[in-house]
Enzyme design. Structure first.
Site, PDB file in Angstrom:
ATOM      1  N   LYS A 191       0.843  -1.203   0.000  1.00 23.76           N
ATOM      2  CA  LYS A 191       0.000   0.000   0.000  1.00 23.76           C
ATOM      3  C   LYS A 191       0.872   1.246   0.000  1.00 23.76           C
ATOM      4  O   LYS A 191       1.490   1.594   0.998  1.00 23.76           O
ATOM      5  CB  LYS A 191      -0.899   0.065   1.237  1.00 23.76           C
ATOM      6  N   GLY A 244       6.784   5.281   7.842  1.00 22.48           N
ATOM      7  CA  GLY A 244       5.867   6.404   8.004  1.00 22.48           C
ATOM      8  C   GLY A 244       6.135   7.103   9.319  1.00 22.48           C
ATOM      9  O   GLY A 244       7.239   7.013   9.875  1.00 22.48           O
ATOM     10  N   SER A 245       5.115   7.769   9.825  1.00 23.59           N
ATOM     11  CA  SER A 245       5.299   8.558  11.042  1.00 23.59           C
ATOM     12  C   SER A 245       5.374   7.653  12.270  1.00 23.59           C
ATOM     13  O   SER A 245       4.837   6.542  12.277  1.00 23.59           O
ATOM     14  CB  SER A 245       4.124   9.521  11.198  1.00 23.59           C
ATOM     15  N   THR A 246       6.006   8.154  13.307  1.00 20.13           N
ATOM     16  CA  THR A 246       6.092   7.403  14.556  1.00 20.13           C
ATOM     17  C   THR A 246       4.688   7.193  15.135  1.00 20.13           C
ATOM     18  O   THR A 246       4.382   6.131  15.673  1.00 20.13           O
ATOM     19  CB  THR A 246       7.016   8.148  15.537  1.00 20.13           C
ATOM     20  N   VAL A 248       1.734   6.781  13.542  1.00 23.83           N
ATOM     21  CA  VAL A 248       1.035   5.667  12.884  1.00 23.83           C
ATOM     22  C   VAL A 248       1.821   4.363  13.088  1.00 23.83           C
ATOM     23  O   VAL A 248       1.229   3.287  13.207  1.00 23.83           O
ATOM     24  CB  VAL A 248       0.788   5.964  11.386  1.00 23.83           C
ATOM     25  N   GLY A 249       3.134   4.468  13.168  1.00 24.44           N
ATOM     26  CA  GLY A 249       3.955   3.273  13.440  1.00 24.44           C
ATOM     27  C   GLY A 249       3.549   2.609  14.751  1.00 24.44           C
ATOM     28  O   GLY A 249       3.447   1.379  14.833  1.00 24.44           O
ATOM     29  N   GLU A 266      10.215   1.838  10.023  1.00 30.06           N
ATOM     30  CA  GLU A 266      11.128   2.933   9.673  1.00 30.06           C
ATOM     31  C   GLU A 266      10.346   4.213   9.901  1.00 30.06           C
ATOM     32  O   GLU A 266       9.452   4.544   9.125  1.00 30.06           O
ATOM     33  CB  GLU A 266      11.551   2.824   8.208  1.00 30.06           C
ATOM     34  N   CYS A 300      12.734  11.976   6.443  1.00 24.11           N
ATOM     35  CA  CYS A 300      12.991  11.406   7.778  1.00 24.11           C
ATOM     36  C   CYS A 300      14.400  11.740   8.235  1.00 24.11           C
ATOM     37  O   CYS A 300      14.655  11.914   9.417  1.00 24.11           O
ATOM     38  CB  CYS A 300      12.793   9.903   7.734  1.00 24.11           C
ATOM     39  N   GLU A 398       9.182  16.424  14.898  1.00 20.80           N
ATOM     40  CA  GLU A 398       9.558  16.337  13.487  1.00 20.80           C
ATOM     41  C   GLU A 398       8.732  17.372  12.721  1.00 20.80           C
ATOM     42  O   GLU A 398       7.534  17.176  12.489  1.00 20.80           O
ATOM     43  CB  GLU A 398       9.260  14.923  12.987  1.00 20.80           C
TER      44      GLU A 398
HETATM   45  P1  NAD Z   1       2.009   8.364   7.797  1.00 23.19           P
HETATM   46  O1  NAD Z   1       2.429   7.627   9.025  1.00 23.19           O
HETATM   47  O2  NAD Z   1       0.913   9.330   7.908  1.00 23.19           O
HETATM   48  O3  NAD Z   1       1.560   7.313   6.662  1.00 23.19           O
HETATM   49  C1  NAD Z   1       2.422   6.296   6.203  1.00 23.19           C
HETATM   50  C2  NAD Z   1       1.579   5.212   5.542  1.00 23.19           C
HETATM   51  O4  NAD Z   1       0.767   4.602   6.530  1.00 23.19           O
HETATM   52  C3  NAD Z   1       0.625   5.736   4.473  1.00 23.19           C
HETATM   53  O5  NAD Z   1       0.569   4.809   3.407  1.00 23.19           O
HETATM   54  C4  NAD Z   1      -0.691   5.789   5.211  1.00 23.19           C
HETATM   55  O6  NAD Z   1      -1.825   5.710   4.376  1.00 23.19           O
HETATM   56  C5  NAD Z   1      -0.575   4.559   6.091  1.00 23.19           C
HETATM   57  N1  NAD Z   1      -1.460   4.533   7.256  1.00 23.19           N
HETATM   58  C6  NAD Z   1      -2.094   5.558   7.861  1.00 23.19           C
HETATM   59  N2  NAD Z   1      -2.833   5.104   8.895  1.00 23.19           N
HETATM   60  C7  NAD Z   1      -2.658   3.768   8.958  1.00 23.19           C
HETATM   61  C8  NAD Z   1      -3.141   2.748   9.808  1.00 23.19           C
HETATM   62  N3  NAD Z   1      -3.984   2.995  10.803  1.00 23.19           N
HETATM   63  N4  NAD Z   1      -2.733   1.476   9.596  1.00 23.19           N
HETATM   64  C9  NAD Z   1      -1.873   1.197   8.602  1.00 23.19           C
HETATM   65  N5  NAD Z   1      -1.395   2.125   7.740  1.00 23.19           N
HETATM   66  C10 NAD Z   1      -1.772   3.396   7.921  1.00 23.19           C
HETATM   67  O7  NAD Z   1       3.333   9.018   7.220  1.00 23.19           O
HETATM   68  P2  NAD Z   1       3.466  10.024   5.990  1.00 23.19           P
HETATM   69  O8  NAD Z   1       2.932  11.336   6.396  1.00 23.19           O
HETATM   70  O9  NAD Z   1       2.963   9.373   4.748  1.00 23.19           O
HETATM   71  O10 NAD Z   1       5.070  10.094   5.840  1.00 23.19           O
HETATM   72  C11 NAD Z   1       5.869  10.921   6.592  1.00 23.19           C
HETATM   73  C12 NAD Z   1       6.466  10.181   7.775  1.00 23.19           C
HETATM   74  O11 NAD Z   1       7.218   9.055   7.327  1.00 23.19           O
HETATM   75  C13 NAD Z   1       7.456  11.037   8.546  1.00 23.19           C
HETATM   76  O12 NAD Z   1       7.260  10.861   9.928  1.00 23.19           O
HETATM   77  C14 NAD Z   1       8.807  10.487   8.121  1.00 23.19           C
HETATM   78  O13 NAD Z   1       9.852  10.701   9.034  1.00 23.19           O
HETATM   79  C15 NAD Z   1       8.496   9.041   7.962  1.00 23.19           C
HETATM   80  N6  NAD Z   1       9.499   8.408   7.103  1.00 23.19           N
HETATM   81  C16 NAD Z   1      10.447   7.588   7.659  1.00 23.19           C
HETATM   82  C17 NAD Z   1      11.437   7.024   6.868  1.00 23.19           C
HETATM   83  C18 NAD Z   1      12.481   6.108   7.443  1.00 23.19           C
HETATM   84  O14 NAD Z   1      13.116   5.400   6.663  1.00 23.19           O
HETATM   85  N7  NAD Z   1      12.700   6.100   8.742  1.00 23.19           N
HETATM   86  C19 NAD Z   1      11.461   7.303   5.501  1.00 23.19           C
HETATM   87  C20 NAD Z   1      10.495   8.156   4.962  1.00 23.19           C
HETATM   88  C21 NAD Z   1       9.509   8.696   5.771  1.00 23.19           C
END
Ligand code: NAD
Length: 503
Positions: A191, A244-246, A248-249, A266, A300, A398
């Site tokens: 996804k 993604g974000s911490t 949502v992680g 990540e 990130c 962040e």
């Molecule tokens: P996000 O956490 O909002 O979304 C990431 C993904 O998760 C998207 O595909 C989103 O649709 C999905 N998502 C949202 N809610 C969910 C849920 N409940 N269950 C499962 N999946 C869900 O992040 P973003 O705004 O798309 O990206 C920016 C973030 O990503 C920043 O915090 C950035 O630091 C981080 N990031 C980290 C790395 C790394 O390698 N450490 C690399 C790139 C981005």
């Protein structure tokens, strides 16, 4: 007052948006409930793409297809050399379509086209690296357990994996996950972000053309709650790899705990670059600007905190400010652009809010500081904020925008304290000519990567990931394929039973 940015409309603006269907079991299909998502170019404002918007029934179909492909299909059973051949073919096809993919990422995310080309080129290299690892993946044998016993440890593919990616490096980040999962023999449901799904759909086509069997990779566009969440909780999924974000992680990890899935995370970063007086200050200033403003700070790894020695602060920041004023902000499709558009108006407002809050808390905007007027799209001026203290939100959270927060130090202990005084631990940089200083910082910073007299370089050979709340596990590096495997221990006994139990 600067003149408004003049954003020219590309040919795509006068064409119908490109449509993308879900990829399930090797077939391109509409969402079962017929919904779709439109994505407008943040740099230009017109609708670039329309994706079929998956829902719960599509997730079910995709997971079932991946499960079938894993249980009965050829992919996990074929020779590693055959899997590697598909990955290498995919790498060649990505290279052939590099310009098209880079343009999609630039249009959907607002990143500069020249940078996007570099990312896709980097992705090609990663696919080739993963192919090489497919051939070297192996287990262990133990012939030292006595004459009657041979212990063998197999590496088997873990099963169906869910791969969830963010919007800031759409093609690059899926390329840090998928080729390694495939090299291991896994099948996948993918996804991408609901804002930047197009290049991942192109990747799906490339994989089919490269000979990947149907059902091995399934791609769903959609929102986190409708698609990401069921991909994480589905009982047939064995592993979730999330970038993604911490915030949502953490939700994802909690949801995965229901069925005790393996997770790889990540997440966000609040990375510091520490600059000492004996550094090559010209190089450090360039890296400070690069670290703060690359990908409009939506990165990130952004070096969003500049931690500078008091003795050089004024002079050094003068150099940084001069360079920052030369950074070309504007049309993502212009080859000379270094900072493109912000991903969304909401996100831009959030970033601007951090700068406003910092001013209220005593910070001083030293350079930039606001939205740039433009005839189309949404753009922020690269901004430097001085007099930042460790307790301010801008120093701890962040920001994810082109905003560089400056903190100062007098001793190395204080520099390390500042660098580590955040819940994150993704990366850091140190600039000094002294080996003792560099080594003390490199050893003392609690982060997954430390750059010494350079910043934000990456190689497929080097593991990448975070300490603390920046993540769990590592991507890339020689163990990246192992991450998508289970270990199975087999004990072969020969001859008479030894160690009779009953007697
Ligand atoms: P996000 O956490 O909002 O979304 C990431 C993904 O998760 C998207 O595909 C989103 O649709 C999905 N998502 C949202 N809610 C969910 C849920 N409940 N269950 C499962 N999946 C869900 O992040 P973003 O705004 O798309 O990206 C920016 C973030 O990503 C920043 O915090 C950035 O630091 C981080 N990031 C980290 C790395 C790394 O390698 N450490 C690399 C790139 C981005």
């Amino acid at each position: 007052m600067n003149a408004p940015l003049n954003i020219s409309m590309p040919a795509e603006a006068s064409q119908a948006p490109k449509s993308y269907k879900l990829l399930i079991d090797g077939r391109h299909i509409d969402a079962r409930d017929g919904r779709s998502i439109e994505r407008a170019s943040p740099g230009h404002g017109f609708v670039v793409s329309r994706y079929a918007q998956a829902g719960a029934a599509d997730v079910e179909a995709a997971v079932q297809a991946a499960h079938r492909a894993f249980e009965t299909g050829p992919w996990p059973r074929m020779k590693a050399s055959e899997r590697a051949a598909v990955l290498l073919k995919a790498a060649d096809l990505i290279e052939t379509r590099l310009e098209e993919i880079a343009r999609l990422d630039a249009l959907e995310s607002g990143k500069p086209i020249a940078q996007a080309r570099g990312e896709i080129g980097g992705a090609v290299d990663i696919w080739r690296y993963a192919a090489s690892l497919a051939r070297t993946l192996h287990g262990e044998s133990y012939a030292n357990l006595g004459d009657a016993m041979l212990g063998v440890v197999l590496r088997e593919p873990i099963g169906v994996v869910s791969l969830i990616t963010p919007w800031n490096f759409p093609f690059l980040i899926i390329s840090q996950k998928l080729p390694f999962a495939l090299a291991a023999g896994c099948t996948a449901v993918v996804k991408p972000s609901e804002m930047t799904s197009a290049s991942t759909f192109v990747l799906g086509d490339i994989l089919l053309e490269a000979g990947l069997p149907a059902g091995v990779v399934n791609i769903l566009a959609g929102f986190g709650a409708d698609v990401g969440a069921p991909m994480v909780s589905h009982p047939l999924v064995e592993m979730v790899s999330f970038t993604g974000s911490t915030r949502v992680g953490k939700m994802t990890m909690a949801a995965a705990s229901n069925s005790l899935k393996k997770v790889s995370m990540e997440l966000g970063g609040k990375n510091g670059q520490i600059v000492f007086p004996d550094a090559d200050l010209e190089a450090a200033a360039d890296a400070a600007v690069f670290g703060g403003f690359f990908n409009a700070g939506e990165c990130c790894n952004a070096g969003s905190r500049l931690i500078v020695h008091e003795a050089i602060a004024d002079d050094f920041l003068g150099m940084v400010k001069t360079l920052a004023s030369k950074v070309r902000v504007g049309d993502p499709l212009d080859n000379g652009t270094k900072v493109g558009a912000m991903i969304s108006a909401d996100h831009m407002a959030k970033v601007a809010g951090y700068v406003t809050a910092a001013k209220t808390d005593g910070g001083r905007v030293y350079s930039g500081g606001g939205q740039l007027a433009s005839n189309a799209g949404q753009y922020l001026d690269p901004t430097i904020v001085r007099n930042v203290t460790e307790d301010m939100a801008i120093a701890r959270e962040e920001v994810f925008g082109p905003v560089l927060s400056v903190l100062t130090f007098e001793t190395i202990e204080k520099a390390l304290h500042i660098a580590n005084n955040t819940p994150y631990g993704l990366s850091a940089g140190v600039w000094s000519a002294g080996i003792d200083t560099c080594m003390s910082v490199a050893r003392g910073v609690r982060s997954g990567t430390v750059w010494v007299n350079t910043f934000m370089e990456g190689y497929p050979e080097l593991p990448f990931g975070g300490y603390k709340q920046s993540g769990i596990g590592r991507e890339l590096g020689k163990r990246a394929v192992e991450d998508y495997t289970e270990e199975k221990t087999i004990q072969f006994h020969r001859g008479q039973r030894t160690g009779w139990w009953v007697g």
